[in-house]
Write a protein that holds these residues in place. Structure first.
Motif, PDB file in Angstrom:
ATOM      1  N   ALA A   1       0.854  -1.187   0.000  1.00 45.18           N
ATOM      2  CA  ALA A   1       0.000   0.000   0.000  1.00 45.18           C
ATOM      3  C   ALA A   1       0.892   1.240   0.000  1.00 45.18           C
ATOM      4  O   ALA A   1       1.936   1.273   0.652  1.00 45.18           O
TER       5      ALA A   1
ATOM      6  N   ASP B   1      -2.978   0.140  -4.491  1.00 44.44           N
ATOM      7  CA  ASP B   1      -3.555   0.445  -3.179  1.00 44.44           C
ATOM      8  C   ASP B   1      -3.022   1.787  -2.683  1.00 44.44           C
ATOM      9  O   ASP B   1      -1.960   1.873  -2.077  1.00 44.44           O
TER      10      ASP B   1
ATOM     11  N   ARG C   1      -3.645   5.046  -0.270  1.00 45.82           N
ATOM     12  CA  ARG C   1      -4.365   5.465   0.926  1.00 45.82           C
ATOM     13  C   ARG C   1      -3.969   6.906   1.267  1.00 45.82           C
ATOM     14  O   ARG C   1      -2.784   7.229   1.276  1.00 45.82           O
TER      15      ARG C   1
ATOM     16  N   TRP D   1     -11.376  15.193  -0.708  1.00 44.01           N
ATOM     17  CA  TRP D   1     -11.458  14.115  -1.698  1.00 44.01           C
ATOM     18  C   TRP D   1     -12.920  13.826  -1.951  1.00 44.01           C
ATOM     19  O   TRP D   1     -13.718  13.891  -1.008  1.00 44.01           O
TER      20      TRP D   1
ATOM     21  N   ASP E   1      -9.937   5.728  -8.415  1.00 42.04           N
ATOM     22  CA  ASP E   1     -11.256   5.237  -7.992  1.00 42.04           C
ATOM     23  C   ASP E   1     -11.172   4.363  -6.745  1.00 42.04           C
ATOM     24  O   ASP E   1     -12.155   4.252  -6.002  1.00 42.04           O
ATOM     25  N   ALA E   2     -10.016   3.744  -6.509  1.00 40.92           N
ATOM     26  CA  ALA E   2      -9.876   2.831  -5.374  1.00 40.92           C
ATOM     27  C   ALA E   2      -9.267   3.498  -4.142  1.00 40.92           C
ATOM     28  O   ALA E   2      -9.038   2.837  -3.125  1.00 40.92           O
ATOM     29  N   VAL E   3      -9.005   4.813  -4.206  1.00 41.14           N
ATOM     30  CA  VAL E   3      -8.396   5.522  -3.075  1.00 41.14           C
ATOM     31  C   VAL E   3      -9.249   5.356  -1.819  1.00 41.14           C
ATOM     32  O   VAL E   3     -10.483   5.429  -1.864  1.00 41.14           O
ATOM     33  N   ARG E   4      -8.561   5.141  -0.683  1.00 37.42           N
ATOM     34  CA  ARG E   4      -9.238   5.072   0.606  1.00 37.42           C
ATOM     35  C   ARG E   4      -8.738   6.200   1.499  1.00 37.42           C
ATOM     36  O   ARG E   4      -7.551   6.514   1.516  1.00 37.42           O
ATOM     37  N   LEU E   5      -9.658   6.810   2.264  1.00 33.75           N
ATOM     38  CA  LEU E   5      -9.338   7.922   3.151  1.00 33.75           C
ATOM     39  C   LEU E   5      -9.280   7.463   4.597  1.00 33.75           C
ATOM     40  O   LEU E   5     -10.075   6.611   5.020  1.00 33.75           O
ATOM     41  N   PHE E   6      -8.350   8.053   5.362  1.00 35.58           N
ATOM     42  CA  PHE E   6      -8.194   7.720   6.771  1.00 35.58           C
ATOM     43  C   PHE E   6      -7.975   9.000   7.576  1.00 35.58           C
ATOM     44  O   PHE E   6      -7.444   9.990   7.069  1.00 35.58           O
TER      45      PHE E   6
ATOM     46  N   GLU F   1      -4.747   4.530  11.738  1.00 39.99           N
ATOM     47  CA  GLU F   1      -5.864   3.878  11.054  1.00 39.99           C
ATOM     48  C   GLU F   1      -5.442   3.374   9.680  1.00 39.99           C
ATOM     49  O   GLU F   1      -5.852   2.294   9.252  1.00 39.99           O
ATOM     50  N   ALA F   2      -4.599   4.134   9.004  1.00 39.85           N
ATOM     51  CA  ALA F   2      -4.199   3.771   7.644  1.00 39.85           C
ATOM     52  C   ALA F   2      -3.335   2.519   7.606  1.00 39.85           C
ATOM     53  O   ALA F   2      -3.317   1.809   6.598  1.00 39.85           O
TER      54      ALA F   2
END
Length: 257
Positions: free
Chosen positions: A16, A42, A44, A52, A69-74, A79-80
């Motif tokens: 990631a 991946d 993050r 975002w 499109d697959a970005v994840r926010l923390f 947490e990340a």
């Protein structure tokens, strides 16, 4: 995954990529493009300054839409990395931490071996202006730094991600000097479990009056967390240590013989 020219691209997977408080959408987009160039997906984000989603990021990604499109926010670095078992922190500055320090090639060989063994991994990249804090570096297992001109060592985020992504792809070559890892007998602890153990330990030590004098608390806490992070505990070991701490708490409360 198939490229636009019909060539077979590198299969999805890999570490990631975690950007801590990135400022500009354009930088995030260029990171996504660099990742796609070398088969990483991946991405993050920890508290991106401009929010975002970002159309500027998508434009700068130059059709690396699958990464965007697959970005994840923390909300925090903790947490990340909570679901990861091995984390590298990138930095150009010498740190007081006693964590192991690797170059990109060695770091990616380590990542490759761990991912092959089924372990989720990640790489932390700091802010555009001042990188990662000492506390954030303390959440990682090891440090990776780049062999750049010491008189001008600053890299932008996309450059740093590009270098690590390139070395990641190189580590898959047949002639790469990738270490052969022995089978891992115990599953390593997830970072979320380790962080809970560290918190549990500090709460107990507070009760025992360990953090004295008060002005030394931050330094003592950082040393304790660095020591326990370096131990590379397995999941079973973390659970066992929680049991030890609970036993001590019960004795302090007068619940045990």
């Amino acid at each position: 995954m198939i490229g636009t020219d019909g060539d077979q691209l590198v299969a999805a997977g890999g570490p990631a990529i975690i950007l801590v408080e990135p400022q500009l959408g354009e930088n995030i987009g260029m990171v996504a493009r660099a990742m796609a160039n070398f088969g990483l997906e991946d991405l993050r984000l920890v508290n991106p300054r401009d929010g975002w989603p970002s159309e500027k990021a998508r434009a700068a990604a130059s059709r690396a839409d699958h990464v965007i499109d697959a970005v994840r926010l923390f909300g925090s670095v903790e947490e990340a990395v909570a679901d990861l078992t091995y984390v590298l922190a990138t930095t150009a500055r010498s740190r007081d931490s006693q964590k192991p320090v690797r170059g990109p090639k060695s770091a990616c060989a380590q990542l490759r071996g761990r991912i092959t063994a089924g372990q989720p991994t990640g790489i932390l990249f700091g802010r555009e202006r001042f990188g990662l804090s000492n506390e954030e570096v303390g959440l990682a297992d090891e440090i990776v730094t780049f062999p750049v001109n010491p008189a001008f060592a600053s890299l932008n985020i996309a450059q740093a991600v590009l270098l690590m992504s390139y070395e990641w792809m190189q580590s898959s070559s047949d002639d790469a000097e990738t270490p052969r890892f022995a089978p891992i007998e115990a599953d390593p602890a997830e970072k979320g479990d380790l962080h809970r153990l560290l918190d549990h330990t500090e709460v107990l030590l507070d009760r025992l009056g360990y953090f004295r004098p008060p002005e030394r608390r931050v330094a003592l806490s950082e040393k304790l967390r660095t020591t326990l992070t370096k131990a590379n505990f397995s999941r079973m070991e973390v659970h066992a240590l929680h049991g030890v701490l609970r036993h001590v708490e019960h004795r302090l409360d007068g619940d045990g013989e």
